[in-house]
Scaffold this motif. Structure first.
Motif, PDB file in Angstrom:
ATOM      1  N   ARG A 221       0.852  -1.179   0.000  1.00  0.00           N
ATOM      2  CA  ARG A 221       0.000   0.000   0.000  1.00  0.00           C
ATOM      3  C   ARG A 221       0.890   1.231   0.000  1.00  0.00           C
ATOM      4  O   ARG A 221       1.890   1.283   0.726  1.00  0.00           O
ATOM      5  CB  ARG A 221      -0.904   0.021   1.233  1.00  0.00           C
ATOM      6  CG  ARG A 221      -1.792   1.239   1.303  1.00  0.00           C
ATOM      7  CD  ARG A 221      -2.803   1.121   2.427  1.00  0.00           C
ATOM      8  NE  ARG A 221      -3.303   2.450   2.742  1.00  0.00           N
ATOM      9  CZ  ARG A 221      -2.812   3.216   3.702  1.00  0.00           C
ATOM     10  NH1 ARG A 221      -1.848   2.795   4.459  1.00  0.00           N
ATOM     11  NH2 ARG A 221      -3.322   4.420   3.908  1.00  0.00           N
ATOM     12  N   LEU A 222       0.540   2.199  -0.833  1.00  0.00           N
ATOM     13  CA  LEU A 222       1.288   3.447  -0.865  1.00  0.00           C
ATOM     14  C   LEU A 222       0.347   4.576  -0.501  1.00  0.00           C
ATOM     15  O   LEU A 222      -0.809   4.587  -0.930  1.00  0.00           O
ATOM     16  CB  LEU A 222       1.840   3.730  -2.270  1.00  0.00           C
ATOM     17  CG  LEU A 222       2.777   2.718  -2.900  1.00  0.00           C
ATOM     18  CD1 LEU A 222       3.097   3.141  -4.313  1.00  0.00           C
ATOM     19  CD2 LEU A 222       4.049   2.622  -2.110  1.00  0.00           C
ATOM     20  N   GLU A 223       0.842   5.493   0.307  1.00  0.00           N
ATOM     21  CA  GLU A 223       0.117   6.742   0.524  1.00  0.00           C
ATOM     22  C   GLU A 223       0.741   7.772  -0.384  1.00  0.00           C
ATOM     23  O   GLU A 223       1.911   8.121  -0.225  1.00  0.00           O
ATOM     24  CB  GLU A 223       0.259   7.191   1.976  1.00  0.00           C
ATOM     25  CG  GLU A 223      -0.887   6.746   2.854  1.00  0.00           C
ATOM     26  CD  GLU A 223      -0.667   7.182   4.282  1.00  0.00           C
ATOM     27  OE1 GLU A 223      -0.858   6.352   5.155  1.00  0.00           O
ATOM     28  OE2 GLU A 223      -0.273   8.350   4.494  1.00  0.00           O
ATOM     29  N   LEU A 224      -0.033   8.229  -1.356  1.00  0.00           N
ATOM     30  CA  LEU A 224       0.506   9.170  -2.325  1.00  0.00           C
ATOM     31  C   LEU A 224      -0.128  10.532  -2.106  1.00  0.00           C
ATOM     32  O   LEU A 224      -1.359  10.644  -2.049  1.00  0.00           O
ATOM     33  CB  LEU A 224       0.218   8.703  -3.748  1.00  0.00           C
ATOM     34  CG  LEU A 224       0.831   7.374  -4.173  1.00  0.00           C
ATOM     35  CD1 LEU A 224       0.323   6.977  -5.535  1.00  0.00           C
ATOM     36  CD2 LEU A 224       2.338   7.476  -4.191  1.00  0.00           C
ATOM     37  N   VAL A 225       0.686  11.545  -1.947  1.00  0.00           N
ATOM     38  CA  VAL A 225       0.185  12.914  -1.925  1.00  0.00           C
ATOM     39  C   VAL A 225       0.383  13.471  -3.320  1.00  0.00           C
ATOM     40  O   VAL A 225       1.504  13.502  -3.838  1.00  0.00           O
ATOM     41  CB  VAL A 225       0.952  13.758  -0.884  1.00  0.00           C
ATOM     42  CG1 VAL A 225       0.400  15.172  -0.864  1.00  0.00           C
ATOM     43  CG2 VAL A 225       0.851  13.124   0.486  1.00  0.00           C
ATOM     44  N   LEU A 226      -0.744  13.840  -3.944  1.00  0.00           N
ATOM     45  CA  LEU A 226      -0.698  14.250  -5.344  1.00  0.00           C
ATOM     46  C   LEU A 226      -0.941  15.738  -5.469  1.00  0.00           C
ATOM     47  O   LEU A 226      -1.747  16.318  -4.742  1.00  0.00           O
ATOM     48  CB  LEU A 226      -1.767  13.519  -6.151  1.00  0.00           C
ATOM     49  CG  LEU A 226      -1.701  12.000  -6.162  1.00  0.00           C
ATOM     50  CD1 LEU A 226      -2.852  11.465  -6.979  1.00  0.00           C
ATOM     51  CD2 LEU A 226      -0.395  11.553  -6.739  1.00  0.00           C
ATOM     52  N   ASP A 227      -0.237  16.327  -6.401  1.00  0.00           N
ATOM     53  CA  ASP A 227      -0.537  17.694  -6.822  1.00  0.00           C
ATOM     54  C   ASP A 227      -0.941  17.584  -8.281  1.00  0.00           C
ATOM     55  O   ASP A 227      -0.076  17.456  -9.158  1.00  0.00           O
ATOM     56  CB  ASP A 227       0.706  18.566  -6.655  1.00  0.00           C
ATOM     57  CG  ASP A 227       0.401  20.019  -6.966  1.00  0.00           C
ATOM     58  OD1 ASP A 227      -0.695  20.293  -7.485  1.00  0.00           O
ATOM     59  OD2 ASP A 227       1.269  20.868  -6.693  1.00  0.00           O
ATOM     60  N   GLY A 228      -2.252  17.587  -8.546  1.00  0.00           N
ATOM     61  CA  GLY A 228      -2.680  17.252  -9.886  1.00  0.00           C
ATOM     62  C   GLY A 228      -2.334  15.811 -10.153  1.00  0.00           C
ATOM     63  O   GLY A 228      -2.745  14.917  -9.428  1.00  0.00           O
ATOM     64  N   GLU A 229      -1.537  15.565 -11.179  1.00  0.00           N
ATOM     65  CA  GLU A 229      -1.119  14.187 -11.463  1.00  0.00           C
ATOM     66  C   GLU A 229       0.257  13.882 -10.912  1.00  0.00           C
ATOM     67  O   GLU A 229       0.758  12.783 -11.065  1.00  0.00           O
ATOM     68  CB  GLU A 229      -1.091  13.972 -12.982  1.00  0.00           C
ATOM     69  CG  GLU A 229      -2.387  13.435 -13.539  1.00  0.00           C
ATOM     70  CD  GLU A 229      -2.175  12.881 -14.921  1.00  0.00           C
ATOM     71  OE1 GLU A 229      -1.987  11.669 -15.034  1.00  0.00           O
ATOM     72  OE2 GLU A 229      -2.185  13.667 -15.879  1.00  0.00           O
ATOM     73  N   MET A 230       0.898  14.874 -10.317  1.00  0.00           N
ATOM     74  CA  MET A 230       2.285  14.686  -9.907  1.00  0.00           C
ATOM     75  C   MET A 230       2.353  14.177  -8.468  1.00  0.00           C
ATOM     76  O   MET A 230       1.622  14.635  -7.598  1.00  0.00           O
ATOM     77  CB  MET A 230       3.032  16.009 -10.023  1.00  0.00           C
ATOM     78  CG  MET A 230       4.522  15.842 -10.120  1.00  0.00           C
ATOM     79  SD  MET A 230       5.332  17.415 -10.285  1.00  0.00           S
ATOM     80  CE  MET A 230       5.286  18.004  -8.612  1.00  0.00           C
ATOM     81  N   VAL A 231       3.247  13.243  -8.237  1.00  0.00           N
ATOM     82  CA  VAL A 231       3.430  12.675  -6.896  1.00  0.00           C
ATOM     83  C   VAL A 231       4.340  13.612  -6.114  1.00  0.00           C
ATOM     84  O   VAL A 231       5.483  13.854  -6.500  1.00  0.00           O
ATOM     85  CB  VAL A 231       4.035  11.264  -6.964  1.00  0.00           C
ATOM     86  CG1 VAL A 231       4.253  10.716  -5.577  1.00  0.00           C
ATOM     87  CG2 VAL A 231       3.140  10.357  -7.764  1.00  0.00           C
ATOM     88  N   VAL A 232       3.806  14.159  -5.026  1.00  0.00           N
ATOM     89  CA  VAL A 232       4.610  15.042  -4.186  1.00  0.00           C
ATOM     90  C   VAL A 232       5.316  14.231  -3.107  1.00  0.00           C
ATOM     91  O   VAL A 232       6.461  14.479  -2.776  1.00  0.00           O
ATOM     92  CB  VAL A 232       3.713  16.126  -3.554  1.00  0.00           C
ATOM     93  CG1 VAL A 232       4.521  17.023  -2.658  1.00  0.00           C
ATOM     94  CG2 VAL A 232       3.021  16.925  -4.636  1.00  0.00           C
ATOM     95  N   LYS A 233       4.591  13.258  -2.573  1.00  0.00           N
ATOM     96  CA  LYS A 233       5.135  12.476  -1.467  1.00  0.00           C
ATOM     97  C   LYS A 233       4.626  11.046  -1.607  1.00  0.00           C
ATOM     98  O   LYS A 233       3.482  10.834  -2.016  1.00  0.00           O
ATOM     99  CB  LYS A 233       4.667  13.080  -0.135  1.00  0.00           C
ATOM    100  CG  LYS A 233       5.455  12.647   1.071  1.00  0.00           C
ATOM    101  CD  LYS A 233       5.103  13.570   2.246  1.00  0.00           C
ATOM    102  CE  LYS A 233       5.977  13.314   3.450  1.00  0.00           C
ATOM    103  NZ  LYS A 233       5.821  12.011   4.025  1.00  0.00           N
ATOM    104  N   CYS A 234       5.482  10.114  -1.282  1.00  0.00           N
ATOM    105  CA  CYS A 234       5.108   8.704  -1.409  1.00  0.00           C
ATOM    106  C   CYS A 234       5.569   7.999  -0.144  1.00  0.00           C
ATOM    107  O   CYS A 234       6.743   8.071   0.217  1.00  0.00           O
ATOM    108  CB  CYS A 234       5.785   8.115  -2.645  1.00  0.00           C
ATOM    109  SG  CYS A 234       5.826   6.342  -2.695  1.00  0.00           S
TER     110      CYS A 234
END
Lengths: 406, 179
Positions: A39-52
């Motif tokens: 499982r990944l927690e992805l912080v997205l800005d639009g389509e871009m991954v800011v934090k994983c």
């Protein structure tokens, strides 16, 4: 008659949302592209991954605890279940660690068969990686081509050990049994056909412009970062570091085989792909050399208190029967001490640490799973990429959750 | 294949699986120069172990990472060992170091008492230590001071106890429900 839409209010409320809003999504654990239960927690800005932030442990089965309650020879069965795509590599790492504690000398034929089967398993593991990696990126055909080849490998492993996925073929002091009649012929015909299969994979993917665009320049990790994050195996060699445990800390006689260590400089998904593709050819080369070297001989070490006797000897020799009974009922004592045995698994450095207190059960077994360490570097490769490329990066580091969670 | 080649192959297959270790004179020099860093040198099974006092683990790791002759730029593994509740010191933390330039390996060992299971984190030296130390904390209960994100990694966040300790029963205290 026309209906005027001018006075109709829309059924939804229009909110003027700022464009830079970040969104956190939970990726997995049931997502097919996470190759298991990652499982990944992805912080997205639009389509871009800011934090994983990877979240693991869904497959934790307490194997390291279980080792402490099993005799040494029973632990081999547990190692099969760790990296279930490379079980023979796990068997080898564990057996070699115990053999190092015992000071056993393994006969030449057993060593050669071990090398041969490990390389066969490495090809099998890389085939699963290739099929699923291509599937993640939308190329479905490759999956079937890979699994057709893998089926041949599975049949060979089944012929030798009796099991397809959990062979437990290597035992402490040698092999479970010698190769069956006709095995060498089947193995040779596989090695002769396999280069053509690799050429097919290259035809399907390497020149494919969609695949190139999905992989080139994606998920870059530099050589310094890769070493600092402990990457090993093909993932490290894709970043331009020519490090292969088979070459630098040789074991089982790997130093006498003639093979190349493929290295690519890019550090991206494409480079890691090319390294693994070329490794399949190199493994095939090693299998051919091993087949040339096979001579009749013993496949078990001469250590009657550790290695189970032959069935015939048990029927005719009293001491063989006694040894068999003692090994099965009480196990064998292993000298006190601690060892760390690294081998080159299909995914990187597979290290087995065993601490013995002198009894028939280990005091502590720790496995350094290459997938575990490689996954910890995933945020470095993912952050700043598009969310669609996260599956490409996960595929390129070739993780197996059974080994990560243990 | 000629006979000489066959002999060479047979010798290679028989050679015990062992990896290079740092030269003994370098280890002895380190021990004599920095007496506070190394309390004991153990050589067994072809492997070298340095027993390091708890207070100097970060200092010796920083030194070994770049010191000429050692150059341990990769941390292979960190693992904890529980010697048993009646032993004192009860816990060991093993650091397996590897050099991608010289290809040798070294084990550092820190001994910890039961009342004070704390050791400084080496995340500042090698970033790969992050997950290894989280795993050791999760399963063995060793607290790594200065770790940026010391959470459980394999077991659930609300898990009680540390599963790899010898006094933790194999089947746990009670059935754990994931729902």
């Amino acid at each position: 008659m026309s209906i005027s839409t001018r006075n109709l209010t829309p059924p939804f409320e229009v909110v003027d949302r700022p464009l830079d809003t970040q969104m956190t999504i939970s990726f997995g654990p049931q997502h097919p592209s996470t190759h298991g239960v990652l499982r990944l927690e992805l912080v997205l800005d639009g389509e871009m991954v800011v934090k994983c932030v990877p979240d693991i442990g869904y497959l934790h089965t307490g194997m390291e605890k279980l080792f402490e309650y099993k005799k040494y020879q029973q632990g081999i069965v547990i190692t099969d279940r760790m990296d279930y795509l490379n079980p023979l590599g796990n068997n080898l790492g564990y057996c070699m660690a115990v053999e190092k504690l015992l000071g056993l000398e393994i006969p030449e034929r057993a060593q050669i068969i071990r090398v041969m089967m490990c390389e066969l398993q490495r090809i099998g593991s890389h085939l699963v990686w290739l099929g699923t990696h291509a599937l993640d990126l939308g190329a479905m055909t490759v999956f079937f081509y890979c699994f057709r080849q893998r089926e041949k490998i599975m049949n060979l492993i089944e012929a030798a050990s009796g099991e397809r996925m959990t062979p437990s073929y290597f035992r402490i002091g040698g092999l479970m049994m010698d190769l069956p009649a006709g095995f060498e012929r089947r193995m040779r015909s596989f090695t002769e056909d396999f280069p053509r299969a690799v050429a097919e994979f290259h035809d399907l993917l390497t020149g494919n412009r969609i695949f190139q665009r999905r992989t080139q320049g994606i998920g870059i990790i530099s050589a310094e970062d890769a070493v600092d994050w402990g990457l090993t195996g093909p993932s490290l060699r894709g970043s331009g570091v020519a490090l292969d445990i088979r070459r630098v800390n040789p074991y089982s006689g790997y130093e006498t085989y003639d093979f190349d260590v493929p290295v690519e400089q890019g550090g991206d998904v494409w480079s890691r792909y090319l390294v693994r593709m070329r490794e399949m050819d190199e493994s095939n080369k090693i299998i051919r050399q091993a087949l040339e070297r096979l001579r009749p001989g013993p496949t078990k070490a001469d250590a009657p208190k550790v290695v189970l006797p032959e069935r015939e000897a048990m029927k005719t020799h009293m001491d063989a029967l006694i040894h068999h009974f003692l090994i099965v009922a009480e196990g064998f004592n292993v000298p006190a001490g601690e060892v760390y045995q690294p081998i080159e698994g299909s995914k990187g450095e597979l290290g087995v640490y065993i601490k013995s207190d002198g009894g028939p059960k280990p005091a502590r077994v720790h496995v350094r799973g290459p997938s575990f360490v490689n996954l910890s570097a995933l945020p470095v490769m993912c952050e700043g990429e598009m969310i669609a490329d996260v599956v490409a990066v996960i595929g390129s580091i070739d993780i197996v959750l059974g080994e990560i969670d243990r | 294949m000629d006979i000489e080649r066959e002999k060479e192959i047979a010798a290679g297959a028989r050679r015990a699986a062992s990896y290079p270790v740092p030269p003994a004179d370098l280890v002895n020099a380190l021990r004599s120069e920095q007496g506070a860093w190394v309390s004991e040198v153990v050589e067994a099974f072809g492997e070298v172990t340095l027993v390091v006092p708890r207070s100097s683990i970060v200092a010796i790791c920083t030194h070994l990472k770049s010191a000429p002759g050692f150059e341990f730029d990769m941390l292979s593994d960190v693992s904890g060992v529980d010697r048993g509740p009646e032993e004192e010191p009860r816990f060991e933390v093993n650091y397996h170091l590897f050099s991608t330039k010289r290809y040798h390996r070294l084990r550092l060992k820190v001994l910890l008492n039961q009342e004070d299971v704390h050791v400084q984190s080496v995340v500042g030296v090698w970033r790969t230590a992050n997950w290894h130390e989280r795993e050791t904390f999760d399963l063995m209960g060793v607290v790594f001071d200065g770790h940026p994100d010391l959470r459980r990694i394999l077991l659930p966040d609300d898990w009680q106890g540390h599963a790899l300790r010898k006094d933790f029963p194999l089947r746990g205290y009670e059935p754990y429900s994931l729902t």
